[in-house]
Design a protein around this motif. Structure first.
Motif, PDB file in Angstrom:
ATOM      1  N   ARG A 289       7.645  -5.564   9.165  1.00  0.00           N
ATOM      2  CA  ARG A 289       8.166  -6.025   7.865  1.00  0.00           C
ATOM      3  C   ARG A 289       7.201  -5.595   6.759  1.00  0.00           C
ATOM      4  O   ARG A 289       6.349  -6.387   6.334  1.00  0.00           O
ATOM      5  N   PRO A 290       7.300  -4.344   6.287  1.00  0.00           N
ATOM      6  CA  PRO A 290       6.354  -3.859   5.272  1.00  0.00           C
ATOM      7  C   PRO A 290       6.310  -4.718   4.018  1.00  0.00           C
ATOM      8  O   PRO A 290       5.263  -4.824   3.369  1.00  0.00           O
ATOM      9  N   GLU A 291       7.437  -5.337   3.661  1.00  0.00           N
ATOM     10  CA  GLU A 291       7.475  -6.144   2.441  1.00  0.00           C
ATOM     11  C   GLU A 291       6.536  -7.340   2.503  1.00  0.00           C
ATOM     12  O   GLU A 291       6.159  -7.915   1.463  1.00  0.00           O
ATOM     13  N   ARG A 292       6.123  -7.729   3.711  1.00  0.00           N
ATOM     14  CA  ARG A 292       5.211  -8.877   3.822  1.00  0.00           C
ATOM     15  C   ARG A 292       3.791  -8.528   3.421  1.00  0.00           C
ATOM     16  O   ARG A 292       2.961  -9.423   3.269  1.00  0.00           O
ATOM     17  N   ASP A 293       3.503  -7.252   3.208  1.00  0.00           N
ATOM     18  CA  ASP A 293       2.219  -6.883   2.615  1.00  0.00           C
ATOM     19  C   ASP A 293       2.091  -7.452   1.206  1.00  0.00           C
ATOM     20  O   ASP A 293       0.979  -7.551   0.675  1.00  0.00           O
TER      21      ASP A 293
ATOM     22  N   LEU B 145      -5.186  -3.992  -4.132  1.00  0.00           N
ATOM     23  CA  LEU B 145      -6.078  -3.770  -2.988  1.00  0.00           C
ATOM     24  C   LEU B 145      -5.310  -3.147  -1.832  1.00  0.00           C
ATOM     25  O   LEU B 145      -5.834  -2.270  -1.126  1.00  0.00           O
ATOM     26  N   ALA B 146      -4.069  -3.570  -1.619  1.00  0.00           N
ATOM     27  CA  ALA B 146      -3.247  -2.994  -0.556  1.00  0.00           C
ATOM     28  C   ALA B 146      -3.017  -1.501  -0.799  1.00  0.00           C
ATOM     29  O   ALA B 146      -2.977  -0.705   0.153  1.00  0.00           O
ATOM     30  N   ASP B 147      -2.859  -1.115  -2.055  1.00  0.00           N
ATOM     31  CA  ASP B 147      -2.693   0.306  -2.362  1.00  0.00           C
ATOM     32  C   ASP B 147      -3.955   1.077  -1.996  1.00  0.00           C
ATOM     33  O   ASP B 147      -3.884   2.181  -1.426  1.00  0.00           O
ATOM     34  N   LYS B 148      -5.113   0.508  -2.307  1.00  0.00           N
ATOM     35  CA  LYS B 148      -6.381   1.134  -1.920  1.00  0.00           C
ATOM     36  C   LYS B 148      -6.481   1.236  -0.402  1.00  0.00           C
ATOM     37  O   LYS B 148      -6.899   2.274   0.147  1.00  0.00           O
ATOM     38  N   LEU B 149      -6.101   0.176   0.286  1.00  0.00           N
ATOM     39  CA  LEU B 149      -6.160   0.175   1.750  1.00  0.00           C
ATOM     40  C   LEU B 149      -5.202   1.208   2.335  1.00  0.00           C
ATOM     41  O   LEU B 149      -5.546   1.906   3.297  1.00  0.00           O
TER      42      LEU B 149
END
Length: 1001
Positions: free
Chosen positions: A278-282, A216-220
């Motif tokens: 902190r992008p990794e927290r996605d 879903l994050a990739d779609k977002l």
């Protein structure tokens, strides 16, 4: 037996308008129109296969299937829009869900097994067939151009999604994705196909929830980056580390252009801000959490989301730090707390912080006076407060009752009920900006002459003009009433215009004045009154609570006797969720600003990490205090009240998750002890943090004269309640482990920044974001489908799965058994007893354990707790015992009654399909209060066996050891009132997963 939903039928199509635009993607990639007939045929065959095909069974099955099909169709089409595509697995998941919800367990089990067999057969057939050439497929991008499917990118994104997670792999996700593709599929549908493919695996492995969230994050990302770039643009997770800083600047610029975000945020040092992202927290979200944010929280333009998760948290943090001296440093500090899920601000704060209308407060409490100007001003105030996501608690007690004289017209009043009807309709009309339903709760004291009509407000029968189907209601119960219930004495109802001072009195002063009014009524000096038996009214209160879910039971005297602000007014009601206890008057609308500590993030195998907890609490209190000054106030009464008293409400969530981590069954003295100790630390650190802020920023205006100013902390105020009850109706533990005296002296001399600092809210939505259990709630089921405004989500208890894996017990059979037994381990023979005890579900835990834990917390809290109570098979006697037990244990309020009625299982009694769940009690319920009798002030409850946490230093070490199991206390019985038989009643008490229920969100 054939259960394939893709079979055809000649049943007329559904009349639902949305159906015409909905398509179904079959497993071979072909597309067909949605047809509910196929669902009906599949379910009919499933029922006939299990129940038989005789005439009687066929007739029952026909009506039952029609009802279930309609439910499935409504659920599937609830969020449907133009050109919606449903995957066949999604439809079958919904059929399975409705069968389980209807408790048609044998049919559901046969259906599950059939689906599994078909899946294996398809996999075998595909393995034997030539590989499919994905290059023949094309994807339609947002600009309408067909481009060849880039399968390598799909594989890369799925590979990223499974990276670092145990017991998941990309192969089943990619395999399932392939089945759901067709030539000309849109980019959104391609993304959805990947998400749905991972979702189908969640029940087998909880970590697929994280896989679904990452997809879903990739779609977002594609949606947000494409919107800001003005052209199709994608980025994988590993590319975001370099993209996020530039994206954040673009996002902020566009949000300001759209007048969605405060332009002052652009004045921050953005180099410093973006370096802290902190992008990794996605990657830390579960699917339910990220989908909830996507649907309801992220900034959007015409429905297109362009706010990514870390931008969201940073926007909220910057908004809360906007008036700090070093606002970048504070913003980063706040961001760290939010994005790591150690603490989460309330929904209004998350919605509106950093925006052009920063209405950040959660709760508003009002008192409605007995005149038309005040009543209609109350409607206006409710509308303005609800517009920006505030929850409302309205005190209607001052409004005169039915039959009371109206001097101005020389007529008679129609009572409070017609006015409540208008308040109900106002809440419906103003739906919090379209983000969630408007929500209000009306409170009425038990002596009001309209109390019996008030009890009927949520009934589905009677004059609809005197019903409020959409508004919550709550009883505001004085101690004197319950004393009379237990003494089997009479009770007199009055109209408030003839007894005006009762509204502002509490404790012994109320009791004495109430008796004087009763004597006056006997002498004929009061015109409007009515006498009833207290027990009869109490029975009716409990019956209505079960049958309609309302009014809730809240206790007036404990809320007032322990209020730090007794010198400035009276607590006349609680709020929408029953955790706020603040003064209200015609001149002041009480406001509270909420946030919750995630307790799971502060425990480990060795116990409570107090050093981490202290850091979290201190930062959280500062954030909540900032809300008061930043807040956008829609009415002047709220602004005046909030700036004078500065109340905040720090709470907690993930309590049962913490118990799972520590290996403590909820039904144990050890869990009660942990509730006590953890709340003691939160209380200590929260009060200390408010004192530090007072030293830095100044005391709140009305500090002098408060209990704080006298050195009376919440733990000390318990004695005020003990004294008022004369010790004969209170069974509380008053023990402590920390050295409170230095803090007590500091509070007295330095002061407090906030009149109130603690309240435990339901945390329904923010706990979903953080991926933990709600507030202080027990686990509903270990495997279930949760429905909320964002849709239906498979929820699996990851702690249980981990434990079962360690014992070698997690397999497909266990999944099927959990479905069959409604997420309970109680009847699964191969599960060890210790796991059954640890993972007992809400209706398997005796509610008195919840009350005991709440009682131990309540002594540390200056406000209250949203405490839901659970009863598997309610009866009048059980409800009477439970609610009077809560009163004896010193609770201030209770919230929803969550019940399984006696007829709940009968909906599935087609030829022996029982589905009844036998409760599993790990240990007996705790002791109830003894029969009321004169007694000295109660001493602390007997301590459990000596434990490492029994004595804790004033300056605690980094870790408090977990509390070991303790001896079980044999239960005693409360005095009985006549029983109420609920055997023939299917009550309307909360069912946990109602998407329209505030507590279920």
């Amino acid at each position: 037996m054939s259960l394939d939903i893709t079979e055809t039928s000649q049943r007329p199509p559904s009349v639902t308008e949305k159906t015409a635009t909905v398509r179904v993607i079959r497993r071979d990639g072909s597309v067909s129109p949605f047809d509910a007939n196929k669902i009906s045929v599949a379910m009919t065959k499933a029922f006939l296969a299990v129940e038989g095909d005789d005439a009687a069974a066929s007739s029952r099955i026909h009506h039952l299937v029609a009802e279930l099909t309609e439910q499935v169709e409504q659920s599937l089409l609830r969020h449907a829009g133009p050109e919606t595509a449903l995957h066949i697995e999604q439809i079958q998941d919904q059929v399975e869900l409705m069968l389980m919800r209807g408790e048609h367990h044998k049919v559901a089990r046969a259906y599950v097994l059939y689906r599994d067999e078909r899946a294996k057969a398809r996999a075998a057939a595909e393995a034997a067939s030539p590989a499919r050439d994905e290059n023949v497929l094309h994807v339609k991008s947002a600009d309408g151009v067909l481009r060849p499917l880039d399968w390598d990118r799909v594989a890369h994104v799925v590979g990223e999604a499974v990276a670092g997670l145990s017991d998941v792999s990309s192969e089943p996700v990619l395999t399932e994705t392939r089945r759901n593709l067709y030539d000309g599929i849109s980019a959104d549908e391609l993304a959805l196909a990947q998400i749905m493919a991972a979702r189908t695996l969640v029940e087998q492995e909880p970590n697929y929830s994280y896989v679904s969230a990452r997809l879903l994050a990739d779609k977002l990302r594609a949606e947000a980056l494409s919107y800001l770039a003005g052209r199709p643009r994608q980025a994988s997770q590993d590319e975001m580390a370099g993209i996020y800083p530039g994206y954040f600047r673009d996002y902020l610029r566009r949000a300001i252009e759209l007048e969605l975000v405060n332009p002052e945020l652009a004045q921050f040092d953005l180099d410093r801000i973006t370096a802290a992202l902190r992008p990794e927290r996605d990657l830390d979200f579960g699917f339910l959490g990220l989908q909830t944010l996507y649907d309801r929280y992220f900034q959007h333009h015409n429905g297109t989301r362009f706010e990514l998760p870390q931008a969201f948290f940073m926007r909220v943090a910057m908004g809360l730090a906007i008036r700090e001296d070093d606002r970048e440093a504070r913003a980063i500090e706040f961001y760290e707390l939010l994005s790591s899920f150690h603490f989460m601000a309330s929904t209004p704060t998350l919605f509106n912080s950093g925006t052009t209308r920063p209405q950040l407060s959660s709760c508003f409490l009002t008192t409605v006076d007995d005149d038309l100007d005040s009543i209609f001003q109350a409607y206006k105030n409710n509308a303005l407060l609800a517009k920006y996501s505030g929850g409302l608690g309205n005190d209607w007690t001052p409004v005169r009752g039915l039959g009371a004289h109206i001097k101005g017209t020389n007529g008679q009043s129609q009572g409070v009920v017609p006015f409540l009807k208008i308040a109900n309709d106002t809440a419906v009309a103003v739906n919090q900006g379209g983000k969630r339903k408007g929500a209000a709760c009306a409170y009425l004291e038990t002596w009001h002459v309209d109390i019996e009509e008030f009890l009927d407000l949520r009934k589905n029968t009677g004059d609809d003009r005197r019903r409020t189907h959409d508004m919550n209601t709550a009883n505001w119960v004085p101690d004197e009433f319950l004393r009379r219930v237990e003494a089997n004495e009479g009770w007199t109802l009055f109209s408030p215009n003839e007894v005006p001072d009762l509204h502002d009195l509490y404790g012994n002063a109320f009791a004495e004045r109430y008796r004087e009014y009763e004597a006056a009524a006997e002498r004929g000096e009061i015109k409007v009154f009515r006498k009833v038996r207290a027990v009869d009214l109490w029975r009716r209160m409990l019956t209505m609570l079960f049958e309609t879910g309302h009014p809730w039971i809240t206790f007036k005297d404990p809320c007032n006797l322990r209020s730090p602000q007794q010198h400035t007014g009276v607590v006349h009601s609680s709020n929408l969720c029953t955790e706020i206890t603040l003064n209200t008057s015609a001149d002041e609308v009480a406001v509270c600003n909420l946030g919750s500590v995630n307790l799971l993030k502060h425990v480990g195998p060795d116990g409570l990490d107090t050093a981490r907890l202290e850091k979290t609490v201190r930062t959280a209190v500062r954030m909540l205090d900032n809300v008061i000054d930043i807040n956008f106030y829609t009415i002047p009464e709220a602004r005046r009240s909030n700036l004078r008293h500065r109340p905040i409400g720090l709470g907690l969530m993930g309590f049962q998750d913490a118990l799972f981590e520590l290996g403590l069954p909820l039904s144990s003295e050890a869990a009660v002890e942990f509730a006590d100790r953890s709340m003691e630390y939160i209380s200590y650190y929260a009060i200390s943090a408010s004192t530090d802020l007072a030293e830095e920023r100044g005391q709140y205006q009305t500090f002098e004269g408060s209990l704080w100013s006298k050195g009376i902390l919440p733990i000390d105020s318990m004695q005020l309640l003990i004294d008022a009850r004369r010790g004969d109706a209170l069974d509380v533990d008053t023990s402590s482990t920390l050295d409170w005296e230095p803090l007590r002296q500091r509070v007295r001399t330095v002061g407090m920044r906030n009149s109130n600092v603690m309240a435990i809210a339901p945390t329904a939505t923010i706990s979903n974001i953080c991926g933990v259990g709600q507030s202080i709630e027990p686990l509903f089921q270990n495997l279930f489908v949760k429905s909320n405004m964002s849709g239906d989500f498979t929820v699996v208890n990851p702690h249980l799965v981990r434990s079962l894996k360690e014992r070698g017990l997690w397999d497909e059979v266990m999944v099927s058994d959990l479905k069959y037994f409604d997420g309970s381990l109680g009847q699964i023979d191969r599960v060890p007893d210790d796991l059954k005890a640890l993972y007992a579900t809400a209706f398997e835990v005796e509610s008195k354990w919840l009350v005991d834990a709440a009682s131990r917390r309540q002594k540390w809290i200056d406000q209250a707790q949203s405490l839901n109570l659970y009863i598997a098979a309610p009866s009048g006697r059980k409800l009477d015992e439970l609610y009077r037990y809560a009163w004896h244990k010193g609770l201030k309020t209770t919230y929803y009654l969550r019940a399984q009625s006696a007829t709940h299982v009968e909906k599935s009694t087609l030829r022996g399909t029982d589905g009844k769940l036998n409760a599993v009690s790990a240990t007996p319920a705790p002791a109830a209060s003894p029969s009321p009798s004169p007694a000295p002030s109660p001493s602390p409850s007997p301590s459990p066996s000596p434990s490492p946490s029994a004595a804790v230093p004033a300056t605690p070490s980094a870790v408090v050891p977990a509390v070991p199991p303790a001896p079980v206390v044999k239960p005693k019985e409360l005095p009985k009132v006549d029983d109420v038989d609920f055997a023939a009643t299917d009550g309307a008490a909360c069912r946990i997963d109602d998407p329209d229920c505030e507590a279920c969100q």
